[in-house]
Write a protein that holds these residues in place. Structure first.
Motif, mmCIF file in Angstrom:
data_model
loop_
_atom_site.group_PDB
_atom_site.id
_atom_site.type_symbol
_atom_site.label_atom_id
_atom_site.label_comp_id
_atom_site.label_asym_id
_atom_site.label_seq_id
_atom_site.Cartn_x
_atom_site.Cartn_y
_atom_site.Cartn_z
ATOM 1 N N PRO A 181 0.896 -1.220 -0.148
ATOM 2 C CA PRO A 181 -0.013 -0.001 0.061
ATOM 3 C C PRO A 181 0.801 1.154 0.053
ATOM 4 O O PRO A 181 2.069 1.141 0.415
ATOM 5 C CB PRO A 181 -0.750 -0.104 1.444
ATOM 6 N N VAL A 182 0.319 2.409 -0.404
ATOM 7 C CA VAL A 182 1.049 3.650 -0.378
ATOM 8 C C VAL A 182 1.146 4.194 1.131
ATOM 9 O O VAL A 182 0.338 4.135 1.907
ATOM 10 C CB VAL A 182 0.071 4.735 -1.107
ATOM 11 N N ASN A 183 2.722 4.357 1.169
ATOM 12 C CA ASN A 183 3.046 4.706 2.669
ATOM 13 C C ASN A 183 3.030 6.110 2.532
ATOM 14 O O ASN A 183 2.948 6.988 1.649
ATOM 15 C CB ASN A 183 4.207 4.005 3.104
ATOM 16 N N LEU A 184 3.396 6.714 3.671
ATOM 17 C CA LEU A 184 3.183 8.188 3.931
ATOM 18 C C LEU A 184 4.355 8.890 3.070
ATOM 19 O O LEU A 184 4.189 10.017 2.502
ATOM 20 C CB LEU A 184 3.741 8.478 5.382
ATOM 21 N N VAL A 185 5.511 8.367 2.976
ATOM 22 C CA VAL A 185 6.627 8.873 2.189
ATOM 23 C C VAL A 185 5.915 8.784 0.678
ATOM 24 O O VAL A 185 6.257 10.147 -0.097
ATOM 25 C CB VAL A 185 7.934 8.186 2.330
ATOM 26 N N GLN A 186 5.551 7.831 -0.164
ATOM 27 C CA GLN A 186 5.153 7.788 -1.170
ATOM 28 C C GLN A 186 3.800 8.732 -1.411
ATOM 29 O O GLN A 186 3.805 9.428 -2.592
ATOM 30 C CB GLN A 186 4.529 6.464 -1.338
ATOM 31 N N ALA A 187 2.955 8.893 -0.364
ATOM 32 C CA ALA A 187 1.922 9.738 -0.496
ATOM 33 C C ALA A 187 2.378 11.363 -0.599
ATOM 34 O O ALA A 187 1.819 12.136 -1.508
ATOM 35 C CB ALA A 187 0.959 9.419 0.693
ATOM 36 N N ARG A 188 3.438 11.633 0.231
ATOM 37 C CA ARG A 188 3.839 13.215 0.106
ATOM 38 C C ARG A 188 4.621 13.305 -1.201
ATOM 39 O O ARG A 188 4.642 14.318 -1.875
ATOM 40 C CB ARG A 188 4.872 13.094 1.281
ATOM 41 N N ALA A 189 5.383 12.225 -1.751
ATOM 42 C CA ALA A 189 5.756 12.355 -3.069
ATOM 43 C C ALA A 189 4.745 12.492 -4.010
ATOM 44 O O ALA A 189 5.075 13.352 -5.015
ATOM 45 C CB ALA A 189 6.916 11.269 -3.410
ATOM 46 N N ASP A 190 3.827 11.653 -4.191
ATOM 47 C CA ASP A 190 2.628 11.889 -4.912
ATOM 48 C C ASP A 190 2.103 13.382 -4.809
ATOM 49 O O ASP A 190 1.763 13.945 -6.004
ATOM 50 C CB ASP A 190 1.624 11.071 -4.728
ATOM 51 N N ASP A 191 1.805 13.708 -3.748
ATOM 52 C CA ASP A 191 1.192 15.044 -3.686
ATOM 53 C C ASP A 191 1.949 16.108 -4.080
ATOM 54 O O ASP A 191 1.578 17.202 -4.535
ATOM 55 C CB ASP A 191 0.894 15.403 -1.983
ATOM 56 N N ALA A 192 3.421 16.138 -4.081
ATOM 57 C CA ALA A 192 4.274 17.042 -4.688
ATOM 58 C C ALA A 192 4.181 17.054 -6.065
ATOM 59 O O ALA A 192 4.603 18.015 -6.674
ATOM 60 C CB ALA A 192 5.726 16.798 -3.975
ATOM 61 N N LEU A 193 3.814 16.165 -6.814
ATOM 62 C CA LEU A 193 3.513 16.066 -8.163
ATOM 63 C C LEU A 193 2.371 17.130 -8.663
ATOM 64 O O LEU A 193 2.184 17.451 -9.673
ATOM 65 C CB LEU A 193 3.491 14.690 -8.717
ATOM 66 N N GLY A 194 1.526 17.134 -7.684
ATOM 67 C CA GLY A 194 0.227 18.101 -7.984
ATOM 68 C C GLY A 194 -0.721 17.030 -8.537
ATOM 69 O O GLY A 194 -0.667 15.878 -9.122
ATOM 70 N N PRO A 195 -2.104 17.596 -8.709
ATOM 71 C CA PRO A 195 -3.126 16.671 -9.108
ATOM 72 C C PRO A 195 -3.038 16.349 -10.651
ATOM 73 O O PRO A 195 -2.387 17.133 -11.455
ATOM 74 C CB PRO A 195 -4.339 17.697 -9.263
ATOM 75 N N VAL A 196 -3.192 15.084 -10.804
ATOM 76 C CA VAL A 196 -2.939 14.556 -12.338
ATOM 77 C C VAL A 196 -3.818 15.327 -13.321
ATOM 78 O O VAL A 196 -3.441 15.439 -14.441
ATOM 79 C CB VAL A 196 -3.120 13.047 -12.283
ATOM 80 N N TRP A 197 -5.187 15.671 -13.019
ATOM 81 C CA TRP A 197 -5.969 16.596 -13.838
ATOM 82 C C TRP A 197 -5.355 17.844 -14.323
ATOM 83 O O TRP A 197 -5.815 18.291 -15.221
ATOM 84 C CB TRP A 197 -7.342 16.535 -13.345
ATOM 85 N N ARG A 198 -4.344 18.243 -13.868
ATOM 86 C CA ARG A 198 -3.625 19.603 -14.345
ATOM 87 C C ARG A 198 -2.890 19.233 -15.382
ATOM 88 O O ARG A 198 -2.186 20.204 -15.902
ATOM 89 C CB ARG A 198 -2.885 20.246 -13.055
ATOM 90 N N ARG A 199 -2.246 18.070 -15.501
ATOM 91 C CA ARG A 199 -1.450 17.505 -16.734
ATOM 92 C C ARG A 199 -2.398 17.572 -18.068
ATOM 93 O O ARG A 199 -2.983 16.812 -18.332
ATOM 94 C CB ARG A 199 -0.792 16.317 -16.375
ATOM 95 N N GLY A 200 -1.710 18.192 -18.885
ATOM 96 C CA GLY A 200 -2.410 18.139 -20.626
ATOM 97 C C GLY A 200 -2.265 16.719 -21.044
ATOM 98 O O GLY A 200 -3.485 16.432 -21.519
ATOM 99 N N ILE A 201 -1.125 15.960 -20.831
ATOM 100 C CA ILE A 201 -1.379 14.568 -21.577
ATOM 101 C C ILE A 201 -2.536 13.689 -20.932
ATOM 102 O O ILE A 201 -2.817 12.861 -21.586
ATOM 103 C CB ILE A 201 0.338 14.069 -21.200
ATOM 104 N N ALA A 202 -2.802 14.040 -19.451
ATOM 105 C CA ALA A 202 -3.910 13.338 -18.778
ATOM 106 C C ALA A 202 -5.123 13.404 -19.529
ATOM 107 O O ALA A 202 -6.011 12.356 -19.963
ATOM 108 C CB ALA A 202 -4.052 13.582 -17.466
ATOM 109 N N TRP A 203 -5.570 14.627 -20.076
ATOM 110 C CA TRP A 203 -6.633 14.984 -20.629
ATOM 111 C C TRP A 203 -6.641 14.497 -22.001
ATOM 112 O O TRP A 203 -7.673 13.950 -22.685
ATOM 113 C CB TRP A 203 -6.973 16.600 -20.705
ATOM 114 N N CYS A 204 -5.408 14.617 -22.733
ATOM 115 C CA CYS A 204 -5.143 13.879 -24.137
ATOM 116 C C CYS A 204 -5.486 12.312 -24.128
ATOM 117 O O CYS A 204 -6.199 11.860 -24.890
ATOM 118 C CB CYS A 204 -3.917 14.182 -24.741
ATOM 119 N N LEU A 205 -4.834 11.791 -23.054
ATOM 120 C CA LEU A 205 -5.038 10.285 -23.005
ATOM 121 C C LEU A 205 -6.501 9.864 -22.747
ATOM 122 O O LEU A 205 -6.981 9.005 -23.284
ATOM 123 C CB LEU A 205 -4.155 9.726 -21.965
ATOM 124 N N MET A 206 -7.171 10.705 -22.008
ATOM 125 C CA MET A 206 -8.429 10.546 -21.509
ATOM 126 C C MET A 206 -9.426 10.662 -22.733
ATOM 127 O O MET A 206 -10.156 9.969 -23.093
ATOM 128 C CB MET A 206 -8.941 11.528 -20.423
#
Length: 385
Positions: A181-206
């Protein structure tokens, strides 16, 4: 062992609801409802893919891939048993359970590939796609004769053998591996990347997956009737002819990684696959007598483009957590379009009393897929976070 377990698991991610299509009338008689009501049982899982994708992402983060996939198999097994209990109400409940359980797999497999097969993501995604199509082909060809021999309930229950085999393989493949499962360190690293919906490529792939899924499920549902109306085929003949579309999907899923291994870029592969997809609506409009060519070309491309889209999800994610969230976003919105596809084409066909307008709608969806997918494939691969 892990790869084998994943591929056997993939056989169970389409077969449970595809198996209904060849015996809709038989199931309707057995449940005492109309064929249209049984049609809900094939449409509900696709809607579940959209509704439950965010929850599947959360589950993966909480319990890890190993447990999530085992829970998925248990859910598909339980749902299949409940669906075959003999009443329409239980069939609906079982179908929802099947749809929710398969959604876990839809989200989990790209993350599993990102974690354990990153160096060969394209090849493994292609094998996964081929396994999805193989499950569909096997159940489409065998369920009807099996139902004639042992009854529709046992025919649907027979596919639980695939599920039990997958459970055994998965338990053996993951024995001794701790759940991740995602541990606290992983969660903080993921949060630092920002919401995925802000990435243009995510919308293109969607958008690319939405166009792909809308077209795939619409064509899967209506191609037999289209061929029956345009070519005067019987129901059984049209169903067998339409199976070419599924069969050639296996070739596309495996062929794409082979092309990439030879140095062909994902962008070029996606462009070629999209061109083949477009031949189906155009071909059926302009030269319907060549339907075997168009069905084979579109079949290869639907399997190939599925592989490209989810290879891009893996390769363009900066961390495992982002791959999980991007996979959930792409599938939640993409499968919403998939759920609309069969209904939309049927409604347009009824309104216009022909297939020209529905095929033009499929053409439009495929053009959206092509432009969005080419844009996504043109982006650079990010450095890992």
């Amino acid at each position: 062992m892990l790869l084998a377990a994943m591929l056997v698991y993939a056989l169970n991610l389409r077969a449970p609801f595809v198996s209904l299509a060849p015996i809709v009338d038989t199931v309707a008689d057995g449940l005492g409802v109309s064929p249209e009501a049984v049609g809900l049982l094939t449409g509900i899982p696709v809607l579940c893919f959209a509704v439950f994708a965010p929850f599947a992402s959360v589950l993966l983060a909480k319990v890890g891939i190993e447990r999530a996939i085992f829970f998925s198999l248990l859910g598909v097994f339980a749902g299949t048993c409940i669906r075959s209990a003999g009443s329409f109400e239980l069939a609906l409940v079982g179908t929802v359970i099947i749809g929710a359980a398969i959604t876990i797999g839809n989200v989990a497999v790209p993350v599993l590939i990102s974690r354990d097969f990153a160096a060969s993501a394209g090849a493994v995604t292609g094998m996964y796609t081929a396994a999805l199509n193989l499950g569909s082909v096997i159940t489409t060809l065998i369920t009807a004769p099996l139902a004639a021999a042992v009854g529709w309930q046992w025919a649907l229950m027979a596919w639980t053998l695939f599920m039990l085999t997958a459970m055994v393989l998965w338990r053996r493949a993951t024995a001794g591996r701790a759940a991740t499962p995602v541990n606290l360190v992983q969660a903080r690293a993921d949060d630092a990347l920002g919401p995925v919906w802000r990435r243009g490529i995510a919308w293109c792939l969607m958008l690319a997956f939405a166009g792909q899924s809308f077209s795939y499920y619409a064509v899967t549902t209506w191609l037999p009737e289209i061929l029956g109306d345009l070519q005067g085929m019987s129901d059984s003949g049209a169903g067998g002819a339409a199976s070419l579309f599924q069969l050639f999907g296996m070739i596309g899923g495996v062929g794409v990684p082979l092309l990439v291994a030879r140095g062909v870029s994902l962008r070029a592969v996606f462009a070629g696959m999209s061109a083949l997809w477009l031949t189906l609506p155009l071909g059926l409009l302009l030269a319907p007598h060549l339907w075997p060519v168009w069905a084979a070309c579109a079949g290869m491309s639907q399997g190939g483009n599925f592989t490209v889209i989810f290879t891009l999800v893996v390769q363009r994610s900066r961390a495992q957590g982002e791959a999980r969230r991007m996979s959930a976003m792409v599938q939640a919105l993409g499968y919403t379009a998939a759920a609309v596809g069969p209904f939309a084409l049927g409604a347009i066909h009824t309104r216009t009393d022909g297939w020209t307008a529905p095929l033009l709608v499929v053409l439009g969806a495929l053009l959206v897929m092509t432009v969005s997918g080419l844009t996504a494939a043109s982006t650079r691969r990010p450095e890992p976070a």
